[in-house]
Design a protein around this motif. Structure first.
Motif, PDB file in Angstrom:
ATOM      1  N   LEU A  61       0.854  -1.193   0.000  1.00 19.52           N
ATOM      2  CA  LEU A  61       0.000   0.000   0.000  1.00 19.52           C
ATOM      3  C   LEU A  61       0.890   1.243   0.000  1.00 19.52           C
ATOM      4  N   GLY A  62       0.633   2.130  -0.942  1.00 12.62           N
ATOM      5  CA  GLY A  62       1.384   3.392  -0.987  1.00 12.62           C
ATOM      6  C   GLY A  62       0.429   4.559  -0.809  1.00 12.62           C
ATOM      7  N   LEU A  63       0.870   5.556  -0.066  1.00  7.90           N
ATOM      8  CA  LEU A  63       0.068   6.788   0.041  1.00  7.90           C
ATOM      9  C   LEU A  63       0.997   7.969  -0.185  1.00  7.90           C
ATOM     10  N   SER A  64       0.678   8.804  -1.169  1.00  7.80           N
ATOM     11  CA  SER A  64       1.487  10.003  -1.426  1.00  7.80           C
ATOM     12  C   SER A  64       0.591  11.223  -1.407  1.00  7.80           C
ATOM     13  N   LEU A  65       1.089  12.256  -0.741  1.00  4.67           N
ATOM     14  CA  LEU A  65       0.366  13.532  -0.706  1.00  4.67           C
ATOM     15  C   LEU A  65       1.301  14.583  -1.276  1.00  4.67           C
ATOM     16  N   TYR A  66       0.869  15.291  -2.312  1.00  8.22           N
ATOM     17  CA  TYR A  66       1.759  16.277  -2.935  1.00  8.22           C
ATOM     18  C   TYR A  66       0.962  17.381  -3.628  1.00  8.22           C
ATOM     19  N   GLU A  67       1.698  18.443  -3.941  1.00 10.68           N
ATOM     20  CA  GLU A  67       1.078  19.590  -4.605  1.00 10.68           C
ATOM     21  C   GLU A  67       1.677  19.729  -5.998  1.00 10.68           C
ATOM     22  N   LYS A  68       0.831  19.985  -7.003  1.00 11.39           N
ATOM     23  CA  LYS A  68       1.336  20.169  -8.379  1.00 11.39           C
ATOM     24  C   LYS A  68       0.374  21.083  -9.126  1.00 11.39           C
ATOM     25  N   ASN A  69       0.904  22.061  -9.828  1.00 10.77           N
ATOM     26  CA  ASN A  69       0.087  23.007 -10.634  1.00 10.77           C
ATOM     27  C   ASN A  69      -1.117  23.553  -9.860  1.00 10.77           C
ATOM     28  N   SER A  70      -0.883  24.038  -8.670  1.00  8.30           N
ATOM     29  CA  SER A  70      -1.919  24.627  -7.790  1.00  8.30           C
ATOM     30  C   SER A  70      -3.023  23.646  -7.385  1.00  8.30           C
ATOM     31  N   HIS A  71      -2.793  22.364  -7.543  1.00 11.77           N
ATOM     32  CA  HIS A  71      -3.763  21.382  -7.050  1.00 11.77           C
ATOM     33  C   HIS A  71      -3.067  20.479  -6.043  1.00 11.77           C
ATOM     34  N   ILE A  72      -3.895  19.873  -5.170  1.00  7.45           N
ATOM     35  CA  ILE A  72      -3.316  18.915  -4.231  1.00  7.45           C
ATOM     36  C   ILE A  72      -3.769  17.526  -4.652  1.00  7.45           C
ATOM     37  N   PHE A  73      -2.838  16.602  -4.602  1.00  6.24           N
ATOM     38  CA  PHE A  73      -3.130  15.233  -5.039  1.00  6.24           C
ATOM     39  C   PHE A  73      -2.850  14.245  -3.910  1.00  6.24           C
ATOM     40  N   ILE A  74      -3.698  13.225  -3.831  1.00  9.46           N
ATOM     41  CA  ILE A  74      -3.421  12.116  -2.913  1.00  9.46           C
ATOM     42  C   ILE A  74      -3.492  10.843  -3.746  1.00  9.46           C
ATOM     43  N   ASP A  75      -2.379  10.101  -3.797  1.00 10.84           N
ATOM     44  CA  ASP A  75      -2.349   8.833  -4.538  1.00 10.84           C
ATOM     45  C   ASP A  75      -2.451   7.675  -3.565  1.00 10.84           C
ATOM     46  N   ILE A  76      -3.331   6.735  -3.871  1.00  8.95           N
ATOM     47  CA  ILE A  76      -3.388   5.494  -3.098  1.00  8.95           C
ATOM     48  C   ILE A  76      -2.994   4.382  -4.071  1.00  8.95           C
ATOM     49  N   GLU A  77      -1.908   3.711  -3.761  1.00  2.00           N
ATOM     50  CA  GLU A  77      -1.362   2.735  -4.717  1.00  2.00           C
ATOM     51  C   GLU A  77      -1.381   1.324  -4.142  1.00  2.00           C
ATOM     52  N   ASP A  78      -1.714   0.357  -4.989  1.00  7.83           N
ATOM     53  CA  ASP A  78      -1.547  -1.040  -4.577  1.00  7.83           C
ATOM     54  C   ASP A  78      -0.951  -1.816  -5.734  1.00  7.83           C
ATOM     55  N   HIS A  79      -0.473  -3.032  -5.456  1.00  3.88           N
ATOM     56  CA  HIS A  79       0.156  -3.838  -6.504  1.00  3.88           C
ATOM     57  C   HIS A  79      -0.625  -5.136  -6.717  1.00  3.88           C
ATOM     58  N   GLY A  80      -1.933  -5.042  -6.588  1.00  4.99           N
ATOM     59  CA  GLY A  80      -2.771  -6.238  -6.704  1.00  4.99           C
ATOM     60  C   GLY A  80      -3.193  -6.531  -8.126  1.00  4.99           C
ATOM     61  N   LYS A  81      -4.332  -7.225  -8.250  1.00  9.95           N
ATOM     62  CA  LYS A  81      -4.766  -7.709  -9.577  1.00  9.95           C
ATOM     63  C   LYS A  81      -5.097  -6.578 -10.548  1.00  9.95           C
ATOM     64  N   GLY A  82      -5.363  -5.385 -10.041  1.00  7.60           N
ATOM     65  CA  GLY A  82      -5.604  -4.234 -10.912  1.00  7.60           C
ATOM     66  C   GLY A  82      -6.969  -4.209 -11.558  1.00  7.60           C
ATOM     67  N   ILE A  83      -7.129  -3.288 -12.500  1.00  7.17           N
ATOM     68  CA  ILE A  83      -8.438  -3.073 -13.125  1.00  7.17           C
ATOM     69  C   ILE A  83      -8.269  -3.055 -14.641  1.00  7.17           C
TER      70      ILE A  83
END
Ligand code: ADP
Length: 303
Positions: free
Chosen positions: A226-248
């Motif tokens: 499980l990955g969680l990243s919080l960052y700012e880019k081009n005046s927006h805030i992003f939160i990524d939730i990442e997993d390495h499972g079966k995917g979509i």
């Protein structure tokens, strides 16, 4: 003879020019009708077609199109009214169910805790454990129904104010700590020390993050990451939730944010992502997904 022929030729020429003009005018009128129809279709505006034409056939066509449009707009109003009523009934039912079911869950929880300390037959213990598990699912489903109905009917009231996203992300991760440890997940967190703020509703953000992390654990279990990243880019805030499972898969990607779409009915009711997307867009944000099956799946919340 020559004179007669000349007169006939002239008459024919006049008639031909007249017909040519009429055709040209008709072509212009139909082009105008087409462009107005395209405007109405593309901008979804309730409008009609006004054709300042003196050609009867064009006038008749425009009148008939307007008649059809009027019928369509009436049906649209009826449909929206019907939908609103259904959503209201839906909201009321799920609201009325919430209280007794939550109370019931409380009693079952007490029974479960008591059963852990008491000597019980294995059959009775299993029954109580099943009761406890199912009551949790029931409360979760009723809450989901209530929330989706409120979002769809536009009745969800959000408390938008400046909130500390860094703190919320840490708090939510902490809530999942035991489960992640139990499931042997490797956790990678990318959050800078300097707090990031956004104008949003704290409860809505928590609900979105909980749903995404819950899904990453539930559907991404094979990857144990499980990955969680919080960052700012081009005046927006992003939160990524990442997993390495079966995917979509590409096909499923188109539907997962739609109400009730679930790939595995045993694991969920397909409301979580629809609610999360609804909440994000109510705050002026969005949720997107990127997935390479069995390698990396990332849900990104943009605020
Ligand atoms: P539910 O989990 O209740 O079915 P959701 O709306 O949260 O509803 O998810 C919809 C569907 O999207 C799920 O049924 C699942 O197939 C897919 N999905 C969501 N998150 C993930 C993920 N991290 N990895 C793979 N599939 C996912």
């Amino acid at each position: 003879m020559i004179f007669t022929l000349t007169v006939i030729s002239l008459l024919l020429l006049v008639l031909y020019v007249k017909e040519l003009r009429k055709n040209h005018k008709m072509e212009n009128d139909y082009n105008y009708i087409n462009s107005r129809l395209l405007d109405i279709v593309n901008h979804e505006e309730s409008n009609y077609i006004l054709v300042p034409s003196d050609l009867n056939i064009v006038k008749e066509t425009a009148e008939n199109i307007n008649f059809l449009l009027e019928k369509f707009y009436d049906r649209q109003i009826d449909y929206r009214r019907g939908q609103k009523t259904i959503l209201q009934i839906f909201t009321n039912i799920s609201h009325d169910l919430r209280t007794p079911i939550t109370v019931l869950k409380g009693y079952i929880e007490m029974l479960y805790l008591q059963s852990q300390k008491t000597d019980l037959s294995p059959a009775l213990r299993t029954t109580i454990e099943k009761l406890e598990h199912n009551s949790q699912d029931l409360v979760h489903s009723v809450n989901n129904l209530f929330n989706i109905a409120k979002i769809q009917s536009g009745d969800m009231i959000l408390d938008i104010k400046k909130i500390n996203l860094t703190q919320i992300c840490h708090e939510i991760l902490l809530e999942f700590y035991n489960l992640l440890e139990k499931e042997n997940f490797r956790v990678e967190v990318h959050i800078k020390d300097k707090p990031l703020y956004a104008n949003a509703d704290a409860d809505a953000i928590s609900r979105i993050l909980k749903n995404l992390i819950d899904n990453a654990i539930k559907y991404g279990s094979s990857g144990k990451f499980l990955g969680l990243s919080l960052y700012e880019k081009n005046s927006h805030i992003f939160i990524d939730i990442e997993d390495h499972g079966k995917g979509i898969s590409e096909t499923d990607k188109k539907y997962i944010f739609t109400r009730t779409y679930t790939v595995d009915r045993k694991k969920g009711n397909g409301l979580g992502l629809a609610i999360s997307q609804g909440l994000a867009s109510s705050m002026g944000g969005s949720i997107s997904v990127f997935s390479i099956p069995r390698k990396k799946t990332v849900f990104t919340v943009r605020l």
